[in-house]
Design a protein around this motif. Structure first.
Motif, PDB file in Angstrom:
ATOM      1  N   THR A  86      -4.542   1.258   4.381  1.00  0.00           N
ATOM      2  CA  THR A  86      -4.607  -0.190   4.221  1.00  0.00           C
ATOM      3  C   THR A  86      -5.298  -0.745   5.442  1.00  0.00           C
ATOM      4  O   THR A  86      -4.812  -0.581   6.560  1.00  0.00           O
ATOM      5  CB  THR A  86      -3.195  -0.794   4.115  1.00  0.00           C
ATOM      6  OG1 THR A  86      -2.515  -0.180   3.030  1.00  0.00           O
ATOM      7  CG2 THR A  86      -3.263  -2.276   3.882  1.00  0.00           C
ATOM      8  N   LYS A  95       0.816   4.046  -2.990  1.00  0.00           N
ATOM      9  CA  LYS A  95       0.531   5.450  -2.692  1.00  0.00           C
ATOM     10  C   LYS A  95       1.655   6.346  -3.187  1.00  0.00           C
ATOM     11  O   LYS A  95       1.406   7.421  -3.733  1.00  0.00           O
ATOM     12  CB  LYS A  95       0.322   5.658  -1.188  1.00  0.00           C
ATOM     13  CG  LYS A  95      -0.968   5.029  -0.672  1.00  0.00           C
ATOM     14  CD  LYS A  95      -1.219   5.363   0.774  1.00  0.00           C
ATOM     15  CE  LYS A  95      -0.227   4.670   1.681  1.00  0.00           C
ATOM     16  NZ  LYS A  95      -0.490   4.886   3.106  1.00  0.00           N
ATOM     17  N   GLY A 110       0.822  -1.214   0.000  1.00  0.00           N
ATOM     18  CA  GLY A 110       0.000   0.000   0.000  1.00  0.00           C
ATOM     19  C   GLY A 110       0.846   1.250   0.000  1.00  0.00           C
ATOM     20  O   GLY A 110       0.553   2.220  -0.711  1.00  0.00           O
ATOM     21  N   LYS A 111       1.916   1.242   0.759  1.00  0.00           N
ATOM     22  CA  LYS A 111       2.815   2.385   0.807  1.00  0.00           C
ATOM     23  C   LYS A 111       3.470   2.608  -0.554  1.00  0.00           C
ATOM     24  O   LYS A 111       3.600   3.748  -1.013  1.00  0.00           O
ATOM     25  CB  LYS A 111       3.870   2.157   1.883  1.00  0.00           C
ATOM     26  CG  LYS A 111       4.785   3.323   2.115  1.00  0.00           C
ATOM     27  CD  LYS A 111       5.711   3.079   3.280  1.00  0.00           C
ATOM     28  CE  LYS A 111       6.603   4.287   3.507  1.00  0.00           C
ATOM     29  NZ  LYS A 111       7.484   4.100   4.657  1.00  0.00           N
ATOM     30  N   ILE A 147      -6.614  -2.219   0.125  1.00  0.00           N
ATOM     31  CA  ILE A 147      -5.820  -1.001  -0.011  1.00  0.00           C
ATOM     32  C   ILE A 147      -6.711   0.051  -0.656  1.00  0.00           C
ATOM     33  O   ILE A 147      -7.321  -0.203  -1.695  1.00  0.00           O
ATOM     34  CB  ILE A 147      -4.576  -1.242  -0.885  1.00  0.00           C
ATOM     35  CG1 ILE A 147      -3.692  -2.313  -0.270  1.00  0.00           C
ATOM     36  CG2 ILE A 147      -3.797   0.056  -1.076  1.00  0.00           C
ATOM     37  CD1 ILE A 147      -2.546  -2.748  -1.158  1.00  0.00           C
ATOM     38  N   GLU A 148      -6.800   1.233  -0.042  1.00  0.00           N
ATOM     39  CA  GLU A 148      -7.575   2.346  -0.588  1.00  0.00           C
ATOM     40  C   GLU A 148      -6.619   3.493  -0.880  1.00  0.00           C
ATOM     41  O   GLU A 148      -5.843   3.885  -0.016  1.00  0.00           O
ATOM     42  CB  GLU A 148      -8.638   2.799   0.405  1.00  0.00           C
ATOM     43  CG  GLU A 148      -9.693   1.766   0.689  1.00  0.00           C
ATOM     44  CD  GLU A 148     -10.724   2.244   1.697  1.00  0.00           C
ATOM     45  OE1 GLU A 148     -10.571   3.354   2.245  1.00  0.00           O
ATOM     46  OE2 GLU A 148     -11.692   1.505   1.931  1.00  0.00           O
ATOM     47  N   ILE A 149      -6.683   4.017  -2.106  1.00  0.00           N
ATOM     48  CA  ILE A 149      -5.843   5.130  -2.510  1.00  0.00           C
ATOM     49  C   ILE A 149      -6.754   6.268  -2.949  1.00  0.00           C
ATOM     50  O   ILE A 149      -7.650   6.072  -3.771  1.00  0.00           O
ATOM     51  CB  ILE A 149      -4.892   4.726  -3.652  1.00  0.00           C
ATOM     52  CG1 ILE A 149      -3.997   3.579  -3.183  1.00  0.00           C
ATOM     53  CG2 ILE A 149      -4.061   5.906  -4.110  1.00  0.00           C
ATOM     54  CD1 ILE A 149      -3.164   2.967  -4.248  1.00  0.00           C
TER      55      ILE A 149
END
Length: 122
Positions: A91, A82, A78-79, A96-98
């Motif tokens: 996350t 992003k 996730g990092k 995972i949300e962006i």
């Protein structure tokens, strides 16, 4: 020296030899193995990337589901995503949300890592 009454159902909380003891694994807190044991979710091997706006006042969020990684590896992925998108996100719960519509960039980044990716939902 440890203080433990045998047969009373009490558990070891502190030892003068090792300090605090984890209640889960019985190891010293510094060498605890409970947090390292995380289950990898069972998936069909396909990572799905979609855009979600529900419950976000019309703001779009890129959602990545179905990644078969443990929580630590998922947070690292996730990092990386992003950073690749230049956006914030989170996350949580295996998702995972962006922030923003970054489906194309996310799909390209995941395919570069060798994952099977599908665009989901429209």
């Amino acid at each position: 020296m440890t203080m433990n009454k045998s047969g009373s159902g009490s558990r070891l909380v502190y030892s003068t030899e090792t300090g605090r003891v984890c209640p889960g694994c019985g190891q010293p807190v510094a060498a605890c193995t409970c947090k390292l044991k995380t289950a990898i979710p069972v998936t069909d091997g396909i990572v799905r990337v979609s855009l979600d706006t529900k419950g976000r006042k019309g703001k779009g969020v890129t959602v990545v589901k179905g990644v078969a990684l443990d929580t630590a590896a998922l947070a690292l992925l996730g990092k990386q995503l992003k950073a690749a998108c230049g956006s914030g996100g989170t996350t949580k719960d295996g998702v995972i949300e962006i922030q923003g519509d970054h489906r194309d960039a996310v799909i390209a980044a995941l395919q570069k890592q060798g994952m099977t990716v599908k665009r989901a939902g429209g």
